[in-house]
Design an enzyme around this catalytic site. Structure first.
Site, PDB file in Angstrom:
ATOM      1  N   ARG A 141       1.668 -27.754  -0.927  1.00  0.00           N
ATOM      2  CA  ARG A 141       1.112 -28.165  -2.107  1.00  0.00           C
ATOM      3  C   ARG A 141      -0.492 -28.179  -2.017  1.00  0.00           C
ATOM      4  NH1 ARG A 141       5.476 -31.969  -0.730  1.00  0.00           N
ATOM      5  NH2 ARG A 141       6.967 -32.010  -2.293  1.00  0.00           N
TER       6      ARG A 141
ATOM      7  N   ARG B 106       3.186 -21.377  -3.946  1.00  0.00           N
ATOM      8  CA  ARG B 106       4.182 -22.250  -3.567  1.00  0.00           C
ATOM      9  C   ARG B 106       5.385 -21.817  -3.838  1.00  0.00           C
ATOM     10  NH1 ARG B 106       5.460 -27.242  -1.134  1.00  0.00           N
ATOM     11  NH2 ARG B 106       6.854 -28.542  -2.359  1.00  0.00           N
TER      12      ARG B 106
ATOM     13  N   LYS C 152       4.235 -35.678  -0.099  1.00  0.00           N
ATOM     14  CA  LYS C 152       4.387 -37.130  -0.874  1.00  0.00           C
ATOM     15  C   LYS C 152       4.904 -38.101  -0.333  1.00  0.00           C
ATOM     16  CE  LYS C 152       4.861 -34.288  -5.312  1.00  0.00           C
ATOM     17  NZ  LYS C 152       5.706 -34.118  -6.507  1.00  0.00           N
TER      18      LYS C 152
ATOM     19  N   TYR D 105      12.628 -24.190  -7.862  1.00  0.00           N
ATOM     20  CA  TYR D 105      11.650 -23.515  -7.360  1.00  0.00           C
ATOM     21  C   TYR D 105      12.045 -21.840  -7.010  1.00  0.00           C
ATOM     22  CZ  TYR D 105       7.892 -26.802  -6.255  1.00  0.00           C
ATOM     23  OH  TYR D 105       7.105 -27.904  -6.344  1.00  0.00           O
TER      24      TYR D 105
ATOM     25  N   HIS E  29      10.962 -31.148   0.234  1.00  0.00           N
ATOM     26  CA  HIS E  29      11.508 -31.647  -0.838  1.00  0.00           C
ATOM     27  C   HIS E  29      12.678 -32.611  -0.417  1.00  0.00           C
ATOM     28  CE1 HIS E  29      10.687 -28.210  -3.590  1.00  0.00           C
ATOM     29  NE2 HIS E  29       9.691 -28.940  -3.720  1.00  0.00           N
TER      30      HIS E  29
ATOM     31  N   HIS F 269       0.046 -23.688  -7.035  1.00  0.00           N
ATOM     32  CA  HIS F 269       1.667 -24.084  -7.218  1.00  0.00           C
ATOM     33  C   HIS F 269       2.374 -22.651  -7.408  1.00  0.00           C
ATOM     34  CE1 HIS F 269       5.437 -26.079  -8.159  1.00  0.00           C
ATOM     35  NE2 HIS F 269       5.504 -25.405  -9.314  1.00  0.00           N
TER      36      HIS F 269
END
Length: 367
Positions: free
Chosen positions: A180, A308, A204, A340, A331, A305
């Site tokens: 990211r 990615r 995250k 994705y 994820h 992005h």
């Protein structure tokens, strides 16, 4: 008894309890409840600063809409103004402003999280967003590059200049590891192990993971670190603060752990520096990626992005397992990874024909 009753009433007023508001206590200001909610998600849910800022922006826009709707100041709004009609009107306002359904859905998700927090804290009796439907969003695929365009992008930066070698290292690491944008900017020198070709990434929610990269990326990072040594020695056209010196130079990331500074807080040495010697911001890296795409004459707009997504798509087409891609991307849910990854119909037919035992047409035996 009267003293205990008075203490109870003061506690109820401090909590902004909705039942006490109906009994005559002053209703809590919606802006104050928003501030409490932001503090809660910042300290109790360990959300990233970018996520907290997004919640703040979405809720601030809601308050501005409700203030216009009821012809009051935002500071005068109370919980009674936060109802289903107000939420629907806010979504209609976003639509009229040209906000995409996907972005409007993100706004609604922020409102739902805020409302759930208020209900859970007994500030509201019912969730005003419960009966509000999510905006219908078109199923669009994120932009991604083919292998040929990706090769053109990687060599777009001018490798004869320090800034170009840094930009090439950024592009190589994006494509090699599927990071990211915020993750790449947050990488420190000690997070990189060039000997093992791995990088420690803080994703995250503060979750860490180890992600591999390839030899081309390792070579690009080594070239960038050599420039870094020259910058710090004063042999470059750019002025860099001495505090950004890599501990032990490039060898600090050649498979050995660098020494931490003494004291309560260690010094963080960013891997990617701007021309003033500070950490590159997400906006600067986004600009680098887009400028490189223009230099490479890539027609579609390419963002970090998109790189990615390119990483995940190329791995999937090469036969990588979806679970492995999930781990590399960081994820929590496999369903997120599936968004994705995509395959065109022709590719799916090829996989089917080569995989299913009865997919090929068998000759009819002669009677």
């Amino acid at each position: 008894m009267s003293r205990a009753r008075g203490d109870s009433q003061r506690m109820s007023r401090a909590r902004g309890d909705s039942k006490m508001s109906r009994a005559g206590a002053p209703a809590p200001a919606l802006a104050d409840l928003k501030a409490e909610f932001l503090a809660f998600i910042r300290h109790n849910r360990n959300l990233s600063p970018n996520t907290v800022r997004a919640y703040d922006s979405d809720l601030s826009q809601l308050l501005q809409h409700l203030a216009r709707r009821h012809t009051v100041k935002p500071s005068e709004l109370t919980l009674s103004h936060f109802d289903a009609d107000g939420v629907r009107g806010y979504l209609e306002d976003l639509h009229e402003r040209g906000v995409s359904p996907a972005s409007a859905g993100r706004h609604l998700a922020a409102l739902r999280t805020f409302a759930a927090h208020l209900v859970r804290d007994d500030r509201m009796d019912a969730d005003p967003t419960a009966l509000v439907g999510s905006p219908r969003r078109a199923r669009t695929l994120p932009a991604h590059l083919g292998a040929a365009d990706m090769d053109k992008l990687l060599v777009a930066p001018d490798a004869s200049a320090p800034a170009g070698r840094r930009d090439r290292a950024i592009l190589e690491l994006f494509y090699a590891s599927g990071l990211r944008l915020s993750e790449l900017c947050d990488i420190d020198l000690e997070d990189v192990n060039l000997g093992r070709r791995t990088v420690r990434v803080r994703g995250k929610g503060g979750k860490e993971r180890m992600v591999p990269f390839n030899t081309a990326t390792a070579a690009a990072i080594r070239a960038m670190l050599e420039d870094r040594e020259a910058l710090e020695a004063g042999r470059s056209q750019f002025a860099v603060r001495p505090s950004t010196k890599a501990r032990g130079g490039p060898s600090a990331v050649e498979g050995r752990t660098s020494k931490l500074t003494t004291g309560k807080a260690r010094r963080r040495d960013p891997l990617f520096l701007n021309l003033r010697g500070g950490r590159l911001t997400t906006r600067s890296v986004d600009r680098i990626v887009r400028q490189s795409a223009r230099t490479a004459s890539i027609p579609q707009g390419i963002s970090p992005h998109a790189l990615r997504h390119t990483f995940a798509t190329h791995l999937l087409r090469a036969g990588a397992d979806l679970r492995a891609i999930q781990e590399l991307l960081g994820h929590a849910q496999l369903s997120t990874t599936q968004r994705y990854t995509h395959l065109d119909v022709g590719r799916l037919m090829d996989v089917y024909k080569h995989s299913h035992p009865r997919a090929t047409r068998l000759k009819t035996p002669q009677s």
